[in-house]
Design a protein around this motif. Structure first.
Motif, mmCIF file in Angstrom:
data_model
loop_
_atom_site.group_PDB
_atom_site.id
_atom_site.type_symbol
_atom_site.label_atom_id
_atom_site.label_comp_id
_atom_site.label_asym_id
_atom_site.label_seq_id
_atom_site.Cartn_x
_atom_site.Cartn_y
_atom_site.Cartn_z
ATOM 1 N N UNK A 414 0.817 -1.211 0.000
ATOM 2 C CA UNK A 414 0.000 0.000 0.000
ATOM 3 C C UNK A 414 0.851 1.261 0.000
ATOM 4 N N UNK A 415 1.964 1.238 0.732
ATOM 5 C CA UNK A 415 2.817 2.425 0.786
ATOM 6 C C UNK A 415 3.351 2.764 -0.595
ATOM 7 N N UNK A 416 3.722 1.736 -1.357
ATOM 8 C CA UNK A 416 4.224 1.984 -2.704
ATOM 9 C C UNK A 416 3.144 2.584 -3.587
ATOM 10 N N UNK A 417 1.906 2.087 -3.435
ATOM 11 C CA UNK A 417 0.812 2.592 -4.261
ATOM 12 C C UNK A 417 0.425 4.012 -3.859
ATOM 13 N N UNK A 418 0.467 4.323 -2.573
ATOM 14 C CA UNK A 418 0.043 5.643 -2.101
ATOM 15 C C UNK A 418 1.172 6.666 -2.102
ATOM 16 N N UNK A 419 2.405 6.213 -2.324
ATOM 17 C CA UNK A 419 3.524 7.145 -2.242
ATOM 18 C C UNK A 419 3.732 7.640 -0.832
ATOM 19 N N UNK A 460 -8.816 -4.989 3.380
ATOM 20 C CA UNK A 460 -7.564 -4.239 3.440
ATOM 21 C C UNK A 460 -7.638 -2.972 2.599
ATOM 22 N N UNK A 461 -8.399 -3.028 1.483
ATOM 23 C CA UNK A 461 -8.510 -1.845 0.628
ATOM 24 C C UNK A 461 -9.200 -0.705 1.361
ATOM 25 N N UNK A 462 -10.146 -1.025 2.260
ATOM 26 C CA UNK A 462 -10.815 0.021 3.040
ATOM 27 C C UNK A 462 -9.824 0.703 3.990
ATOM 28 N N UNK A 468 -5.134 6.927 3.138
ATOM 29 C CA UNK A 468 -5.056 7.950 2.087
ATOM 30 C C UNK A 468 -5.896 9.167 2.459
ATOM 31 N N UNK A 469 -7.068 8.927 3.039
ATOM 32 C CA UNK A 469 -7.916 10.060 3.472
ATOM 33 C C UNK A 469 -7.221 10.871 4.543
ATOM 34 N N UNK A 470 -6.677 10.166 5.544
ATOM 35 C CA UNK A 470 -6.030 10.876 6.639
ATOM 36 C C UNK A 470 -4.817 11.662 6.188
ATOM 37 N N UNK A 471 -4.077 11.105 5.248
ATOM 38 C CA UNK A 471 -2.885 11.796 4.742
ATOM 39 C C UNK A 471 -3.238 12.917 3.795
ATOM 40 N N UNK A 472 -4.365 12.759 3.085
ATOM 41 C CA UNK A 472 -4.806 13.762 2.117
ATOM 42 C C UNK A 472 -4.746 13.204 0.715
ATOM 43 N N UNK A 475 -2.063 14.188 -1.680
ATOM 44 C CA UNK A 475 -0.704 13.662 -1.543
ATOM 45 C C UNK A 475 -0.469 12.411 -2.381
ATOM 46 N N UNK A 476 -1.514 11.900 -3.028
ATOM 47 C CA UNK A 476 -1.355 10.708 -3.845
ATOM 48 C C UNK A 476 -0.480 11.037 -5.048
ATOM 49 N N UNK A 477 0.442 10.154 -5.408
ATOM 50 C CA UNK A 477 1.306 10.433 -6.567
ATOM 51 C C UNK A 477 0.517 10.361 -7.864
#
Length: 802
Positions: A414-419, A460-462, A468-472, A475-477
């Protein structure tokens, strides 16, 4: 959902402008559709104390009211009588403005001068009540602006709620999101209950027999209530801003806490509950309930109901019954606060066609941990506002709701996908902010137990989305999707090509239901042993009038054409590209060949605006088939006379692909046309599309164009009787050889001065070489070869050349 910011402030400190808050919520996935400002259109309305009320001397229905608006006495003419000396009321002074731009002045009413007017709740936009003047709380200061004194000015956010986010269908749920976005803390709830009545267990009992439909049932008993007492102004105002009408303190408390906490509640008149006993069970077959909306509901064993053991009192989670509803005479209430799983409530609501505020929340999921605390809140509030006392102790039944299962999140992926940072503690910290209990198992894995109020967190996707919501989301690449080649599969490309060709011929695509009945075959006059009558019947058809899967497209096309002709069209040309369902053997899935059906009925469209109209004919039907075959480039298609039903004998042909039948075309039998209310001259085409598409030649690379110019000339031949033009053209093409690029027939003539039966056929010939510029000598040689081969093959004589 409408969210007044003054109400939201009870749960969290909002210190940003409404527009900023709306933007933050929307970017966090809680979409705010509109922002409403209320109370801004009120001006010049003051609080005033009533000093004296006297009868108007010239009007039986009017009174003269002397008021004190802060050291200054005024006289107002009024038609309402729901107030008395000493009451504080809103006074619209001359020059005041009411909602809608209404301006108040000083005027005479039946001979008495009225200094402005006293205002009702509806006139101020407080709530929808015009039965009398709005009487304000007795401690309201006199002579001050009403808007400020009773907080009529507010901002309301209109929030769009998602089907899977039941947790934000309340002020507390929205406040959770706001607290996270603004870095604030939620205000704690006051859960104290002044229990000064007798033990609740001595007054009533509760039991759960359907633990699946109600794992938890909690209740409080409140005695000595005045159910006719109205709600305080602040509560009535908030309910009105949300969109609900105040009904009285007891009922309003249940509605208020539903909106405030998201926990649906229900109040029973305990004196009307047989045996003062509550039993939650499944309904018995044949049981009925008259609900609060005055309708009798037939129940089934799939419905969870609240009963007295024998008598049904309410539909669990949806609506109460008339027999035990709170009324003005109610003095003792059993307050229900239970938990009902979403599936059972959705099932019953869908079957009965019901949709209530409580039902909407149960269907999305309600926090089971809130049932008992909200029950306590409601009991305290009801006793405070309606003058009752709360019995000691809370009634409880049911096994309760277990803890949610942990969800495993592969944070490395997930970290790789979300940057995002690869440290799993980063994800764990974000999830804890949303109420999850977390555990970092290894350097790339997080276990998270969702909070009780988040029914939408299941996979897990939820969890990944929550991080992602909490980070913003900003911020998604930004990444491009993996290349797919950008090409359609050959079958899709050919289908599109077929549709394009049919559209170019003026035929309109329709989509019809793939269901029919044996009556459709009767109207087609198919014999009893016709294989098309062997159909598959649906176990649960949409309509008993069409319970079988179609084996032919003709019935649907005939109905579509008939509807259009009945609405005034003088001609219809329609086609459908879809599957028919041909049974193979019992217990096996049917064959579903892709089939094309075309139906032409009525008047054909004119070629030009001044051309006469004519009805469709056989040539039009054959032209559609030939045009489609030509557009696809399918070789080897021919035709053979056939006479199958429902076609007219002698006016039908089978379509052959290399001697294999692939369809039919022709005129429908006149009796069949009459049965479908179509013109007598109605034509149809039925084609199996799969073999035709399979026969389309594969595309070959286009030849490299020659850089040298073309050499063109015309030739005309005198052709004897009985010679086909195609035979002459074949001879000319053979004579042209590799140098021939185009051969175009541009003139055909028969008649004087030519010999009887002879024709003059004139062609334009284009020659081109890949390696040189052709000379006149090259052209003359080809022309002579054409003349010689035409004479030898067809006895045609070259007349002219140029």
């Amino acid at each position: 959902m409408r969210v007044p910011l003054s109400w939201l402030a009870d749960h969290v400190d909002v210190d940003v402008p409404a527009a900023t808050l709306a933007e933050k919520l929307t970017f966090a996935g809680v979409e705010v559709e509109t922002i409403h400002r209320v109370g801004d259109d009120l001006a010049g309305i003051l609080t005033a104390r009533v000093l004296e009320v006297t009868q108007h001397p010239d009007a039986d229905r009017l009174v003269l009211v002397r008021i004190d608006a802060g050291g200054e006495e005024r006289l107002v003419v009024c038609g309402a009588r729901n107030f008395a000396p000493g009451d504080v009321v809103p006074w619209a002074a001359p020059g005041a403005k009411l909602p809608g731009g209404v301006e108040i002045g000083r005027r005479k009413v039946r001979g008495a001068l009225s200094d402005g007017m006293l205002a009702s709740a509806r006139e101020l936009g407080v709530f929808d009540d015009h039965s009398g003047i709005l009487v304000l709380p007795p401690d309201t200061p006199v002579g001050v602006d009403v808007v400020e004194a009773v907080e009529l000015r507010d901002t309301v956010l209109d929030v769009k709620t998602a089907p899977n986010r039941g947790d934000i269908l309340s002020m507390r749920g929205i406040a959770r999101e706001v607290a996270l976005l603004l870095g604030k803390e939620l205000r704690p709830l006051d859960l104290t209950v002044p229990e000064i009545g007798p033990p609740a267990g001595d007054l009533a009992s509760v039991a759960v027999e359907d633990a699946e439909g109600c794992p938890l049932y909690a209740a409080r008993v409140i005695q000595g209530l005045d159910a006719a007492r109205p709600s305080p102004l602040w509560m009535a105002r908030r309910l009105y801003l949300y969109g609900q009408r105040p009904l009285g303190a007891v009922v309003d408390v249940t509605n208020y806490l539903l909106l405030d906490q998201g926990q649906p509640l229900h109040a029973f008149d305990l004196d009307l509950v047989p045996g003062r006993r509550i039993v939650v069970r499944r309904a018995a077959e044949g049981e009925t309930l008259r609900t609060l909306d005055g309708r009798d509901r037939a129940l089934t064993p799939e419905d969870t109901v609240i009963t007295s053991g024998e008598q049904v009192l309410a539909l669990a989670g949806i609506m109460g019954g008339e027999n035990t509803e709170v009324r003005a005479s109610t003095t003792e209430v059993l307050l229900e606060s239970a938990h009902f799983p979403p599936a059972s409530v959705r099932r019953t609501m869908r079957r009965l066609g019901m949709n209530t505020e409580g039902g909407q929340r149960w269907a999305r999921g309600v926090d089971p941990a809130g049932a008992e605390p909200v029950c306590d809140q409601a009991a305290r509030l009801m006793a405070t506002l309606a003058g009752g006392t709360v019995a000691a102790g809370r009634l409880r039944a049911g096994p309760g709701v277990g803890e949610r299962e942990a969800i495993r999140l592969d944070w490395g992926r997930s970290a790789e996908r979300l940057g995002a940072p690869a440290d799993p503690e980063f994800a764990a910290a974000q999830l804890r902010r949303y109420g999850c209990r977390t555990e970092v198992v290894d350097p790339r894995t997080v276990l998270a137990v969702p909070p009780s109020w988040r029914f939408d967190l299941e996979l897990w996707a939820d969890l990944e989305e929550e991080v992602a919501r909490g980070r913003g989301y900003d911020q998604l690449p930004a990444t491009l999707p993996a290349a797919t080649g950008g090409r359609l599969p050959a079958t899709q490309r050919l289908r599109r090509q077929a549709r394009s060709a049919l559209a170019g011929m003026g035929v309109t695509e329709v989509q019809t239901y793939p269901f029919l009945s044996q009556a459709a075959f009767d109207r087609l006059e198919l014999p009893a042993d016709d294989p098309r009558r062997r159909t598959l019947r649906l176990a649960n058809p949409i309509s008993e009038e069409a319970p079988e899967l179609r084996t032919t497209l003709l019935p649907g096309l005939a109905e579509a054409a008939g509807r259009n002709l009945a609405r005034g069209l003088d001609g219809v040309a329609v086609y459908e590209l879809g599957a028919v369902f041909l049974p193979v053997r019992d217990g096996e899935l049917p064959d579903e060949p892709l089939t094309l059906g075309v139906l032409l009925a009525g008047q054909a469209p004119a070629g030009r605006f001044d051309d006469p109209r004519r009805p469709f004919d056989f040539a039009d039907a054959k032209g559609v088939a030939e045009g489609l075959v030509a557009a696809l480039g399918v070789p080897g298609v021919g035709y053979r006379a056939e006479e199958p039903p429902p076609y007219h004998p002698g006016r039908c042909a089978a379509v052959l692909l290399e001697d294999r039948p692939v369809g039919l075309l022709g005129q429908l039998h006149p009796r069949v046309a009459v049965a479908w209310e179509l013109p007598a001259a109605t034509f149809a085409v039925e084609l199996e599309l799969a073999p035709l598409l399979a026969a389309v030649p594969r595309m070959r690379p286009a030849p490299t164009p020659s850089p040298y110019p073309e050499l063109t000339f015309d030739v005309a031949f005198l052709v004897p009787p009985g010679v086909a033009e195609s035979d002459l053209e074949a001879a000319l093409r053979e004579a042209g050889g590799d140098l021939l690029t185009r051969l175009t027939l541009f003139d055909a003539y028969e008649g004087p001065p030519l010999p009887p039966g002879h024709r003059n056929l004139a062609y334009r010939v284009a020659l081109q070489a890949a390696d040189r510029t052709l000379t006149d000598a090259d052209g003359a040689a080809i022309r002579d070869r054409m003349a010689a081969l035409a004479a030898a093959r067809t006895q045609a004589v070259l007349r002219t050349a140029g």
